[in-house]
Scaffold this motif. Sequence first.
Motif, PDB file in Angstrom:
ATOM      1  N   LEU A  74      23.898  91.649 -15.372  1.00  0.00           N
ATOM      2  CA  LEU A  74      24.324  90.843 -16.748  1.00  0.00           C
ATOM      3  C   LEU A  74      24.575  92.131 -16.999  1.00  0.00           C
ATOM      4  O   LEU A  74      26.365  91.548 -17.554  1.00  0.00           O
ATOM      5  CB  LEU A  74      23.151  90.647 -16.773  1.00  0.00           C
ATOM      6  CG  LEU A  74      23.472  89.356 -18.687  1.00  0.00           C
ATOM      7  CD1 LEU A  74      23.784  88.412 -17.945  1.00  0.00           C
ATOM      8  CD2 LEU A  74      21.502  88.990 -18.798  1.00  0.00           C
ATOM      9  N   ALA A  75      24.462  93.093 -17.063  1.00  0.00           N
ATOM     10  CA  ALA A  75      25.424  94.706 -17.614  1.00  0.00           C
ATOM     11  C   ALA A  75      26.814  94.424 -17.312  1.00  0.00           C
ATOM     12  O   ALA A  75      28.234  94.460 -18.267  1.00  0.00           O
ATOM     13  CB  ALA A  75      24.812  94.977 -18.145  1.00  0.00           C
ATOM     14  N   GLU A  76      26.426  94.199 -16.143  1.00  0.00           N
ATOM     15  CA  GLU A  76      28.434  94.679 -14.878  1.00  0.00           C
ATOM     16  C   GLU A  76      29.621  93.862 -15.147  1.00  0.00           C
ATOM     17  O   GLU A  76      30.221  94.079 -14.682  1.00  0.00           O
ATOM     18  CB  GLU A  76      28.066  95.086 -14.213  1.00  0.00           C
ATOM     19  CG  GLU A  76      27.146  96.107 -13.868  1.00  0.00           C
ATOM     20  CD  GLU A  76      26.585  97.031 -12.793  1.00  0.00           C
ATOM     21  OE1 GLU A  76      26.680  96.075 -11.603  1.00  0.00           O
ATOM     22  OE2 GLU A  76      26.832  98.949 -12.514  1.00  0.00           O
ATOM     23  N   ASN A  77      29.034  92.646 -15.911  1.00  0.00           N
ATOM     24  CA  ASN A  77      29.392  91.115 -15.924  1.00  0.00           C
ATOM     25  C   ASN A  77      29.883  90.613 -16.523  1.00  0.00           C
ATOM     26  O   ASN A  77      30.090  89.430 -16.943  1.00  0.00           O
ATOM     27  CB  ASN A  77      28.784  90.614 -14.610  1.00  0.00           C
ATOM     28  CG  ASN A  77      29.608  90.307 -13.424  1.00  0.00           C
ATOM     29  OD1 ASN A  77      29.967  90.556 -12.687  1.00  0.00           O
ATOM     30  ND2 ASN A  77      28.090  91.788 -12.650  1.00  0.00           N
ATOM     31  N   GLY A  78      29.710  91.067 -17.827  1.00  0.00           N
ATOM     32  CA  GLY A  78      30.433  91.102 -18.816  1.00  0.00           C
ATOM     33  C   GLY A  78      29.576  90.686 -20.824  1.00  0.00           C
ATOM     34  O   GLY A  78      29.508  90.514 -21.725  1.00  0.00           O
ATOM     35  N   ALA A  79      28.133  91.648 -20.270  1.00  0.00           N
ATOM     36  CA  ALA A  79      26.981  90.583 -21.137  1.00  0.00           C
ATOM     37  C   ALA A  79      27.014  92.310 -21.946  1.00  0.00           C
ATOM     38  O   ALA A  79      27.414  93.744 -21.641  1.00  0.00           O
ATOM     39  CB  ALA A  79      25.654  91.424 -20.726  1.00  0.00           C
ATOM     40  N   ASP A  80      27.326  92.090 -23.908  1.00  0.00           N
ATOM     41  CA  ASP A  80      27.734  92.874 -24.536  1.00  0.00           C
ATOM     42  C   ASP A  80      26.314  94.254 -25.197  1.00  0.00           C
ATOM     43  O   ASP A  80      26.201  95.160 -25.261  1.00  0.00           O
ATOM     44  CB  ASP A  80      28.380  92.914 -25.739  1.00  0.00           C
ATOM     45  CG  ASP A  80      29.650  92.113 -25.812  1.00  0.00           C
ATOM     46  OD1 ASP A  80      30.225  93.259 -25.061  1.00  0.00           O
ATOM     47  OD2 ASP A  80      30.225  91.183 -25.636  1.00  0.00           O
ATOM     48  N   VAL A  81      25.165  92.902 -25.192  1.00  0.00           N
ATOM     49  CA  VAL A  81      23.741  93.664 -25.453  1.00  0.00           C
ATOM     50  C   VAL A  81      22.874  92.463 -24.257  1.00  0.00           C
ATOM     51  O   VAL A  81      23.176  91.147 -23.832  1.00  0.00           O
ATOM     52  CB  VAL A  81      23.161  92.711 -27.260  1.00  0.00           C
ATOM     53  CG1 VAL A  81      21.646  93.089 -27.428  1.00  0.00           C
ATOM     54  CG2 VAL A  81      24.245  93.525 -27.658  1.00  0.00           C
ATOM     55  N   LEU A  82      21.459  92.828 -23.768  1.00  0.00           N
ATOM     56  CA  LEU A  82      20.637  92.713 -23.307  1.00  0.00           C
ATOM     57  C   LEU A  82      19.599  92.597 -24.000  1.00  0.00           C
ATOM     58  O   LEU A  82      19.103  93.021 -24.844  1.00  0.00           O
ATOM     59  CB  LEU A  82      20.333  93.531 -22.033  1.00  0.00           C
ATOM     60  CG  LEU A  82      21.586  93.881 -20.774  1.00  0.00           C
ATOM     61  CD1 LEU A  82      21.295  94.476 -20.236  1.00  0.00           C
ATOM     62  CD2 LEU A  82      21.850  92.616 -20.470  1.00  0.00           C
ATOM     63  N   GLU A  83      18.644  91.286 -23.092  1.00  0.00           N
ATOM     64  CA  GLU A  83      17.695  90.222 -24.256  1.00  0.00           C
ATOM     65  C   GLU A  83      17.101  90.197 -23.317  1.00  0.00           C
ATOM     66  O   GLU A  83      17.220  89.144 -22.722  1.00  0.00           O
ATOM     67  CB  GLU A  83      17.549  89.483 -25.017  1.00  0.00           C
ATOM     68  CG  GLU A  83      17.147  88.735 -25.888  1.00  0.00           C
ATOM     69  CD  GLU A  83      17.385  86.994 -26.496  1.00  0.00           C
ATOM     70  OE1 GLU A  83      16.333  86.609 -26.774  1.00  0.00           O
ATOM     71  OE2 GLU A  83      18.075  86.781 -26.551  1.00  0.00           O
ATOM     72  N   LEU A  84      15.860  91.515 -23.408  1.00  0.00           N
ATOM     73  CA  LEU A  84      14.767  90.613 -21.972  1.00  0.00           C
ATOM     74  C   LEU A  84      13.254  90.846 -22.851  1.00  0.00           C
ATOM     75  O   LEU A  84      13.339  91.172 -23.540  1.00  0.00           O
ATOM     76  CB  LEU A  84      14.915  92.214 -21.735  1.00  0.00           C
ATOM     77  CG  LEU A  84      15.706  92.771 -20.727  1.00  0.00           C
ATOM     78  CD1 LEU A  84      15.706  94.452 -19.987  1.00  0.00           C
ATOM     79  CD2 LEU A  84      16.900  91.897 -19.909  1.00  0.00           C
ATOM     80  N   GLY A  85      12.590  89.641 -21.828  1.00  0.00           N
ATOM     81  CA  GLY A  85      11.605  89.185 -22.294  1.00  0.00           C
ATOM     82  C   GLY A  85      10.782  89.394 -21.638  1.00  0.00           C
ATOM     83  O   GLY A  85      10.188  89.242 -20.591  1.00  0.00           O
ATOM     84  N   PRO A  86       9.495  90.124 -22.388  1.00  0.00           N
ATOM     85  CA  PRO A  86       8.288  90.553 -21.288  1.00  0.00           C
ATOM     86  C   PRO A  86       7.698  89.251 -21.013  1.00  0.00           C
ATOM     87  O   PRO A  86       7.770  88.877 -22.481  1.00  0.00           O
ATOM     88  CB  PRO A  86       7.586  92.083 -21.768  1.00  0.00           C
ATOM     89  CG  PRO A  86       8.528  92.006 -22.733  1.00  0.00           C
ATOM     90  CD  PRO A  86       9.673  90.998 -23.067  1.00  0.00           C
ATOM     91  N   PRO A  87       7.153  88.610 -20.301  1.00  0.00           N
ATOM     92  CA  PRO A  87       6.354  87.432 -19.791  1.00  0.00           C
ATOM     93  C   PRO A  87       5.269  87.543 -20.739  1.00  0.00           C
ATOM     94  O   PRO A  87       4.326  88.262 -20.716  1.00  0.00           O
ATOM     95  CB  PRO A  87       6.152  87.017 -18.128  1.00  0.00           C
ATOM     96  CG  PRO A  87       6.263  88.593 -17.864  1.00  0.00           C
ATOM     97  CD  PRO A  87       7.319  89.454 -18.559  1.00  0.00           C
ATOM     98  N   TYR A  88       4.973  86.191 -20.547  1.00  0.00           N
ATOM     99  CA  TYR A  88       3.926  86.189 -22.315  1.00  0.00           C
ATOM    100  C   TYR A  88       3.090  84.203 -21.762  1.00  0.00           C
ATOM    101  O   TYR A  88       4.282  83.627 -21.895  1.00  0.00           O
ATOM    102  CB  TYR A  88       4.220  85.827 -23.937  1.00  0.00           C
ATOM    103  CG  TYR A  88       3.134  85.565 -24.685  1.00  0.00           C
ATOM    104  CD1 TYR A  88       2.278  86.753 -25.343  1.00  0.00           C
ATOM    105  CD2 TYR A  88       3.453  84.604 -25.728  1.00  0.00           C
ATOM    106  CE1 TYR A  88       1.161  86.813 -25.294  1.00  0.00           C
ATOM    107  CE2 TYR A  88       2.649  85.231 -26.904  1.00  0.00           C
ATOM    108  CZ  TYR A  88       1.288  85.622 -26.760  1.00  0.00           C
ATOM    109  OH  TYR A  88       0.623  85.805 -28.027  1.00  0.00           O
TER     110      TYR A  88
END
Length: 264
Positions: A41-55
């Motif tokens: 995702l980062a290498e294909n255009g995302a400027d910021v990553l939002e990562l969600g630990p499962p809950y």
Amino acid sequence: MTSRVAAAIDAARAEGRGAFVGYLPLGYPDLEASIEAAVTLAENGADVLELGPPYSDPVMDGTIIQEATQAALAGGFRLRDTFTAVREITRRVDVPVLVMTYWNPVLQYGIDRYADDLLAAGGAGLITPDITPDAAAEWIAASRRTGLDRVFLAAPTSTDERLDLIIENSTGFVYTVSTMGITGERAQLDAAARTLTARLRDRGATHACVGIGISNAEQVAGVLEYADGAIVGTALVRALRDGGQDGLADTARALAAGTVRAAN
């Protein structure tokens, strides 16, 4: 301290773009693959990553994200895996990583310990959908101490007083919720998002990113007519589920194409 997330949004703006914030659940389809997906995702255009630990009780998540997080939990994801993943991702890409987490796991882990471990792993901060600034004094203190970003949510139903509190206590950006209810794709984004962003701007917000309901480049472009960033989740999770890393890369590039602003 300078916010790495705000800096990434400003860098996109300097290039004549809005920011693309991409969400993925950690641990889906397994921990290694989720790390790989974040890098993709980062290498294909995302400027910021939002990562969600499962809950186990994700009050805001739509069906596709819920299915992914349930699969991650069933696969044995543990809270500490969050820091392993963030460490590996930030080692490989420079894009800032925000963890989108419900508050209970942070409380159970220990607020200061969580902040310290996230900082040590190279994380940029937290998005906290189910805690408001007035209930977050310990987290605000911990984030000030560590320099981590605090991203609080603003909703169309928020009062002006509430918006002031959110703006005053958010760093990185204000997460602007376009619709009331759960995440997912919607054919037409609410006019409420535009109105809410205008209210935030009027009250001094410098970075507002809109999330919930954005699923294609056209919708990204529409949001970026008035917001600083567009947050996409469900469309990316679906792409990963249906097309693996290649499908995710294709979808990310397509969405990123919507971030270029037309010259005025």
